[in-house]
Structure formats: structure tokens, C-alpha cells
Motif scaffolding. Sequence first.
Motif, PDB file in Angstrom:
ATOM      1  N   LEU A   1       0.832  -1.206   0.000  1.00 44.31           N
ATOM      2  CA  LEU A   1       0.000   0.000   0.000  1.00 44.31           C
ATOM      3  C   LEU A   1       0.867   1.257   0.000  1.00 44.31           C
ATOM      4  O   LEU A   1       0.564   2.239  -0.696  1.00 44.31           O
ATOM      5  N   MET A   2       1.952   1.240   0.771  1.00 43.87           N
ATOM      6  CA  MET A   2       2.860   2.389   0.832  1.00 43.87           C
ATOM      7  C   MET A   2       3.421   2.704  -0.553  1.00 43.87           C
ATOM      8  O   MET A   2       3.372   3.847  -1.008  1.00 43.87           O
ATOM      9  N   TRP A   3       3.961   1.681  -1.255  1.00 50.39           N
ATOM     10  CA  TRP A   3       4.560   1.921  -2.573  1.00 50.39           C
ATOM     11  C   TRP A   3       3.492   2.265  -3.611  1.00 50.39           C
ATOM     12  O   TRP A   3       3.775   3.024  -4.552  1.00 50.39           O
TER      13      TRP A   3
ATOM     14  N   ILE B   1       2.795   6.041  -2.992  1.00 46.95           N
ATOM     15  CA  ILE B   1       3.920   6.888  -3.425  1.00 46.95           C
ATOM     16  C   ILE B   1       4.046   6.858  -4.947  1.00 46.95           C
ATOM     17  O   ILE B   1       4.202   7.907  -5.590  1.00 46.95           O
ATOM     18  N   GLY B   2       3.979   5.666  -5.533  1.00 46.91           N
ATOM     19  CA  GLY B   2       4.086   5.562  -6.993  1.00 46.91           C
ATOM     20  C   GLY B   2       2.918   6.213  -7.708  1.00 46.91           C
ATOM     21  O   GLY B   2       3.099   6.908  -8.728  1.00 46.91           O
ATOM     22  N   GLY B   3       1.702   6.004  -7.211  1.00 40.19           N
ATOM     23  CA  GLY B   3       0.526   6.616  -7.835  1.00 40.19           C
ATOM     24  C   GLY B   3       0.550   8.123  -7.753  1.00 40.19           C
ATOM     25  O   GLY B   3       0.191   8.824  -8.723  1.00 40.19           O
ATOM     26  N   GLY B   4       0.976   8.653  -6.612  1.00 41.11           N
ATOM     27  CA  GLY B   4       1.069  10.110  -6.473  1.00 41.11           C
ATOM     28  C   GLY B   4       2.116  10.708  -7.399  1.00 41.11           C
ATOM     29  O   GLY B   4       1.888  11.726  -8.043  1.00 41.11           O
ATOM     30  N   GLY B   5       3.269  10.058  -7.460  1.00 38.96           N
ATOM     31  CA  GLY B   5       4.322  10.551  -8.374  1.00 38.96           C
ATOM     32  C   GLY B   5       3.896  10.446  -9.824  1.00 38.96           C
ATOM     33  O   GLY B   5       4.150  11.361 -10.631  1.00 38.96           O
TER      34      GLY B   5
ATOM     35  N   LEU C   1       0.094  14.933  -4.516  1.00 44.18           N
ATOM     36  CA  LEU C   1       0.793  15.229  -3.255  1.00 44.18           C
ATOM     37  C   LEU C   1       0.110  14.554  -2.065  1.00 44.18           C
ATOM     38  O   LEU C   1       0.789  14.068  -1.148  1.00 44.18           O
ATOM     39  N   VAL C   2      -1.222  14.519  -2.079  1.00 45.50           N
ATOM     40  CA  VAL C   2      -1.943  13.839  -0.992  1.00 45.50           C
ATOM     41  C   VAL C   2      -1.640  12.339  -1.017  1.00 45.50           C
ATOM     42  O   VAL C   2      -1.453  11.708   0.036  1.00 45.50           O
ATOM     43  N   ALA C   3      -1.559  11.756  -2.225  1.00 48.65           N
ATOM     44  CA  ALA C   3      -1.240  10.330  -2.323  1.00 48.65           C
ATOM     45  C   ALA C   3       0.172  10.046  -1.808  1.00 48.65           C
ATOM     46  O   ALA C   3       0.397   9.051  -1.108  1.00 48.65           O
TER      47      ALA C   3
ATOM     48  N   ALA D   1       0.039  10.183   1.891  1.00 47.41           N
ATOM     49  CA  ALA D   1      -0.573   8.959   2.424  1.00 47.41           C
ATOM     50  C   ALA D   1       0.443   7.805   2.424  1.00 47.41           C
ATOM     51  O   ALA D   1       0.471   6.994   3.350  1.00 47.41           O
ATOM     52  N   GLY D   2       1.302   7.739   1.409  1.00 46.34           N
ATOM     53  CA  GLY D   2       2.348   6.726   1.378  1.00 46.34           C
ATOM     54  C   GLY D   2       3.355   6.907   2.486  1.00 46.34           C
ATOM     55  O   GLY D   2       3.807   5.928   3.107  1.00 46.34           O
ATOM     56  N   ILE D   3       3.697   8.156   2.762  1.00 39.02           N
ATOM     57  CA  ILE D   3       4.640   8.435   3.852  1.00 39.02           C
ATOM     58  C   ILE D   3       4.014   8.067   5.196  1.00 39.02           C
ATOM     59  O   ILE D   3       4.672   7.495   6.080  1.00 39.02           O
TER      60      ILE D   3
END
Length: 139
Positions: A89-91, A94-98, A125-127, A130-132
Motif C-alpha cells: 500500500l505504501m509503494w 507513493i508511486g501513484g502520487g508521483g 501530493l496527498v497520495a 498517504a504513502g509516507i
Amino acid sequence: MAKPTKRRIDGEHSRRVTPKGGQDAPTKRPGTDDAAADEAAGRARPLKPGTGASDAKQRSKKVADHSESRRYTPPSHVDMPSPWWVPALMWTFIGGGGLAIILNYAGVLPGTSGGANGWYLIGGLVAILAGIMTATQYR
């Protein structure tokens, strides 16, 4: 009535001088100097709290008490590792937001043909945030 004689109980770390069912130690009489009386009688004074010697003695008792327990204690919930989906979920976040930010500037997303859309940037940025936040829960 005569006081019973004190007997030292066998044991390396035992400070007990009377049996468990015995009488309590005599109370201090006002006006007497216990240090001089203890030294004259050859008794050791109790260790002051906060000194290195008393802390070491307490630690050795704690270790000895812990090693004597033969009962199984399962690890607590906090000590358990995270399930597989937490880093996934974390990756993903982060990947989806980027990816959302990059595709927004590339003009590929709908509504970005005339330039970058602010909502896609905020969503990216919100995604990432959320990953962080998910990463802080990973054990």
C-alpha cells in the motif's frame, strides 16, 4: 522477652536475615547512630537508591526473576511484523502520487491539454503523503 537471634539465609542475592515467618527487624531508636553500630557489628548498610551498586543489584534481581519463569509469553501485538499489504500500500500510494504529478505535467490526463491542472497536483501530493504516513506504520 529476649529477641530471637538473626540468622543469615543462604543465597547469593538474599538480604533476608530472618526466615519468612520470622519477626520484623527492630526499629531505630531515636538518638542512635546506626552507621557506627552497623560497622561495629560487621553488618553491611543498605544501599542508597540511585547509586550504581543498588542499580546493579536491582538489575541482577530482575534478570534472575525473569530467567526463573518457565511460562511462555507470546509476543505482544506491537512486536509483530507488519502484514504484506502495508509496504504494498505504501509503494502504491507513493508511486501513484508521483505518476499523477508526472502525467499532469505531460498533459496526458483529461483536463490538462491547455496546461497543468492544480487538482491533479494536489491529489498526487496527498497520495504521496498517504504513502509516507503508511511507511510510519511499517514494522
